[in-house]
Design a protein around this motif. Structure first.
Motif, PDB file in Angstrom:
ATOM      1  N   LEU A   1       1.541   7.064  -6.990  1.00 51.26           N
ATOM      2  CA  LEU A   1       0.509   7.517  -7.380  1.00 51.26           C
ATOM      3  C   LEU A   1       0.723   9.055  -6.964  1.00 51.26           C
ATOM      4  N   SER A   2       1.527   9.325  -5.883  1.00 49.67           N
ATOM      5  CA  SER A   2       1.846  10.709  -5.415  1.00 49.67           C
ATOM      6  C   SER A   2       3.012  10.980  -6.587  1.00 49.67           C
TER       7      SER A   2
ATOM      8  N   ARG B   1       1.077  12.181  -9.612  1.00 49.62           N
ATOM      9  CA  ARG B   1       0.322  13.400  -9.563  1.00 49.62           C
ATOM     10  C   ARG B   1       1.392  14.536  -9.485  1.00 49.62           C
TER      11      ARG B   1
ATOM     12  N   LEU C   1      -2.315  -0.904 -10.775  1.00 48.39           N
ATOM     13  CA  LEU C   1      -3.077   0.447 -10.675  1.00 48.39           C
ATOM     14  C   LEU C   1      -3.633   0.703 -11.810  1.00 48.39           C
TER      15      LEU C   1
ATOM     16  N   LEU D   1       0.922  -1.285  -0.164  1.00 50.36           N
ATOM     17  CA  LEU D   1       0.049   0.124  -0.057  1.00 50.36           C
ATOM     18  C   LEU D   1       0.688   1.317  -0.093  1.00 50.36           C
ATOM     19  N   TYR D   2       1.803   1.313   0.704  1.00 47.89           N
ATOM     20  CA  TYR D   2       2.924   2.474   0.902  1.00 47.89           C
ATOM     21  C   TYR D   2       3.405   2.442  -0.623  1.00 47.89           C
ATOM     22  N   ASN D   3       3.829   1.497  -1.302  1.00 42.59           N
ATOM     23  CA  ASN D   3       4.546   1.818  -2.709  1.00 42.59           C
ATOM     24  C   ASN D   3       3.564   2.262  -3.679  1.00 42.59           C
ATOM     25  N   GLU D   4       1.954   1.747  -3.548  1.00 39.56           N
ATOM     26  CA  GLU D   4       1.286   2.104  -4.449  1.00 39.56           C
ATOM     27  C   GLU D   4       1.026   3.827  -4.338  1.00 39.56           C
ATOM     28  N   ARG D   5       0.702   4.141  -2.852  1.00 40.03           N
ATOM     29  CA  ARG D   5       0.669   5.562  -2.574  1.00 40.03           C
ATOM     30  C   ARG D   5       1.850   6.305  -3.304  1.00 40.03           C
ATOM     31  N   LEU D   6       2.947   5.837  -2.865  1.00 41.88           N
ATOM     32  CA  LEU D   6       4.265   6.442  -3.507  1.00 41.88           C
ATOM     33  C   LEU D   6       4.158   6.768  -4.979  1.00 41.88           C
TER      34      LEU D   6
END
Length: 99
Positions: free
Chosen positions: A36-37, A40, A68, A29-34
């Motif tokens: 995506l950020s 962005r 993703l 989850l951390y890597n996915e958020r990273l």
């Protein structure tokens, strides 16, 4: 004074609620958020660029970015041609991916 025997000594073992470290799902989850950020913040990026920016392997980056895309959060852009080798395919945030 008698020495405490091993059976009466309290055992210290971490419970799942207060265990230190990270589990595999948390790291994913951390890597996915990273990723995506980064998409962005920097706009369309190739998998190789994301791997360089995060320090993850290209294979790990590719797996996460494909997941993703399947979830509808990232979309593929037009391939960039004109370089040696396979064309680079940038990936950006899908504007229809979240609401």
């Amino acid at each position: 004074m008698p020495a405490p025997d091993d059976e009466s000594a309290p055992s210290i073992s971490p419970s799942p609620a207060n265990a230190g470290g990270a589990d595999q799902a948390g790291v994913r989850l951390y890597n996915e958020r990273l990723i995506l950020s980064l998409a962005r913040r920097f706009g369309p990026l190739s998998k190789i660029e994301v791997a360089r920016m995060t320090g993850l392997s290209v294979q790990s980056t590719s797996t996460i970015m494909n997941r993703l895309q399947a979830d509808g959060l990232l979309k593929r852009e037009a391939p960039l041609r004109g370089r040696v080798g396979q064309p680079t395919v940038p990936v950006s945030l899908d504007p229809e991916g979240a609401f």
